[in-house]
Design a protein around this motif. Structure first.
Motif, short mmCIF file in Angstrom:
data_model
loop_
_atom_site.label_atom_id
_atom_site.label_comp_id
_atom_site.label_asym_id
_atom_site.label_seq_id
_atom_site.Cartn_x
_atom_site.Cartn_y
_atom_site.Cartn_z
N ALA A 133 0.83 -1.21 0.00
CA ALA A 133 0.00 0.00 0.00
C ALA A 133 0.86 1.26 0.00
O ALA A 133 1.93 1.29 0.61
CB ALA A 133 -0.92 0.00 1.22
N LYS A 134 0.39 2.26 -0.72
CA LYS A 134 1.04 3.56 -0.80
C LYS A 134 -0.04 4.63 -1.00
O LYS A 134 -1.16 4.31 -1.38
CB LYS A 134 2.01 3.62 -1.98
CG LYS A 134 3.16 2.62 -1.91
CD LYS A 134 4.08 2.78 -3.11
CE LYS A 134 5.21 1.79 -3.11
NZ LYS A 134 6.15 1.93 -2.03
N SER A 135 0.32 5.88 -0.82
CA SER A 135 -0.59 6.97 -1.17
C SER A 135 -0.73 6.99 -2.70
O SER A 135 0.06 6.35 -3.41
CB SER A 135 -0.04 8.31 -0.69
OG SER A 135 1.11 8.66 -1.45
N TRP A 136 -1.72 7.72 -3.20
CA TRP A 136 -1.93 7.79 -4.65
C TRP A 136 -0.67 8.32 -5.34
O TRP A 136 -0.22 7.73 -6.32
CB TRP A 136 -3.15 8.66 -4.96
CG TRP A 136 -3.54 8.64 -6.41
CD1 TRP A 136 -4.40 7.75 -7.00
CD2 TRP A 136 -3.10 9.52 -7.44
NE1 TRP A 136 -4.50 8.03 -8.33
CE2 TRP A 136 -3.72 9.12 -8.63
CE3 TRP A 136 -2.24 10.61 -7.48
CZ2 TRP A 136 -3.52 9.76 -9.85
CZ3 TRP A 136 -2.02 11.26 -8.70
CH2 TRP A 136 -2.66 10.83 -9.86
N HIS A 137 -0.10 9.40 -4.82
CA HIS A 137 1.09 9.99 -5.46
C HIS A 137 2.29 9.06 -5.39
O HIS A 137 3.04 8.93 -6.37
CB HIS A 137 1.41 11.35 -4.83
CG HIS A 137 0.35 12.38 -5.12
ND1 HIS A 137 0.20 12.98 -6.34
CD2 HIS A 137 -0.64 12.87 -4.33
CE1 HIS A 137 -0.82 13.81 -6.31
NE2 HIS A 137 -1.36 13.76 -5.10
N ASN A 138 2.48 8.37 -4.26
CA ASN A 138 3.58 7.41 -4.16
C ASN A 138 3.33 6.19 -5.04
O ASN A 138 4.28 5.60 -5.56
CB ASN A 138 3.80 6.99 -2.71
CG ASN A 138 4.40 8.10 -1.88
OD1 ASN A 138 4.97 9.06 -2.39
ND2 ASN A 138 4.27 7.99 -0.57
N SER A 139 2.07 5.82 -5.23
CA SER A 139 1.74 4.72 -6.15
C SER A 139 2.10 5.11 -7.58
O SER A 139 2.65 4.31 -8.33
CB SER A 139 0.24 4.39 -6.06
OG SER A 139 -0.10 3.94 -4.77
N LEU A 140 1.78 6.36 -7.93
CA LEU A 140 2.13 6.86 -9.26
C LEU A 140 3.65 6.80 -9.46
O LEU A 140 4.13 6.35 -10.51
CB LEU A 140 1.62 8.30 -9.43
CG LEU A 140 1.90 8.97 -10.77
CD1 LEU A 140 1.28 8.21 -11.92
CD2 LEU A 140 1.38 10.40 -10.73
N ASP A 141 4.41 7.22 -8.45
CA ASP A 141 5.87 7.16 -8.53
C ASP A 141 6.37 5.73 -8.66
O ASP A 141 7.30 5.45 -9.42
CB ASP A 141 6.51 7.81 -7.29
CG ASP A 141 6.29 9.31 -7.23
OD1 ASP A 141 5.95 9.92 -8.28
OD2 ASP A 141 6.45 9.88 -6.13
N ALA A 142 5.75 4.80 -7.92
CA ALA A 142 6.15 3.40 -7.99
C ALA A 142 5.91 2.82 -9.38
O ALA A 142 6.74 2.09 -9.91
CB ALA A 142 5.40 2.58 -6.94
N CYS A 143 4.78 3.17 -9.99
CA CYS A 143 4.50 2.71 -11.35
C CYS A 143 5.50 3.31 -12.34
O CYS A 143 6.03 2.61 -13.21
CB CYS A 143 3.08 3.08 -11.77
SG CYS A 143 1.77 2.17 -10.92
#
Length: 175
Positions: free
Chosen positions: A62-72
Motif C-alpha cells: 500500500a502507498k498513497s496515490w502519489h507514491n503509487s504513481l511514482d512506484a508505477c
C-alpha cells in the motif's frame, strides 16, 4: 513463337497475383503482431497480467496515490487508465480474485487507479493528463482519487494508503 511468349506472359501474371496475395497475408500478420491483435504473440514481464495490448501489475504494498504513481513510473508504467468496458471488466475480474483474510473474515483490496480530481482545472483527469470520459463509469463526487473495490469505482483522499494497479504496453515481436 508468339503463342509461347503469350503463355510465358500469362504464367508471369498468375505468379504475380499469387505473390500479391501472399504479400497481403504477410502484411496482415505483421500488422497483428505489431499492434497487439494477437495476444499470444505479446509478452508481459513476470508477475504482470496481460489483457489485449497492455500489461498490468497488481501491487501487494500500500502507498498513497502519489507514491503509487511514482512506484508505477519507476517500473516504466503508469497508474491504470481505464479506456474500454472490456478493460474495466478485466480489472473487475482480476480484483475479485485478490482478497485478504483478517480475523477469519475475507476482505477485498482497494486498488488505486490513475484517476484523480484536478483542482486546477476543476475536472477529473487520468495520471497521464488526459481527460476522463463519463461514458465508461460514473464518479461519485468531485474530490480525491479513485480506487476500485469489488468492481465499484469509489473516491477517497489521495493521501490514504492503498494497493494500486500499474499499466504499461505489452511487448511485441522483440520490442
Amino acid at each position: 513463337m508468339a503463342q509461347q511468349v503469350y503463355k510465358l506472359s500469362r504464367k508471369s501474371e498468375q505468379q504475380l497475383e499469387v505473390t500479391k496475395m501472399e504479400n497481403i497475408v504477410l502484411l496482415d500478420t505483421l500488422q497483428q503482431l505489431t499492434t497487439g491483435k494477437e495476444d499470444n504473440c505479446s509478452m508481459c514481464e513476470v508477475d504482470w497480467d496481460q489483457q489485449g495490448a497492455s500489461c498490468y501489475s497488481f501491487s501487494k504494498n500500500a502507498k498513497s496515490w502519489h507514491n503509487s504513481l511514482d512506484a508505477c513510473t519507476a517500473m516504466s508504467a503508469s497508474l491504470v487508465k481505464i479506456d474500454t468496458k472490456k478493460e474495466l471488466a478485466f480489472l473487475k475480474n482480476e480484483i475479485s480474485k485478490r482478497v485478504y483474510v483478517r480475523r477469519g473474515q475475507q476482505f477485498n483490496f482497494n486498488f488505486w487507479t490513475g484517476l484523480n480530481y484536478d483542482n486546477d482545472i476543476g475536472n477529473w483527469t487520468w495520471a497521464d493528463g488526459s481527460p476522463f470520459s463519463f461514458q465508461l463509469f460514473q464518479v461519485p463526487g468531485t474530490e480525491g482519487c479513485a480506487y476500485i473495490q469489488k468492481g465499484e469505482i469509489r473516491l477517497q483522499s489521495c493521501a490514504k494508503w492503498e494497493v494500486y494497479i500499474c499499466e504499461k504496453p505489452a511487448k511485441f515481436g522483440g520490442n
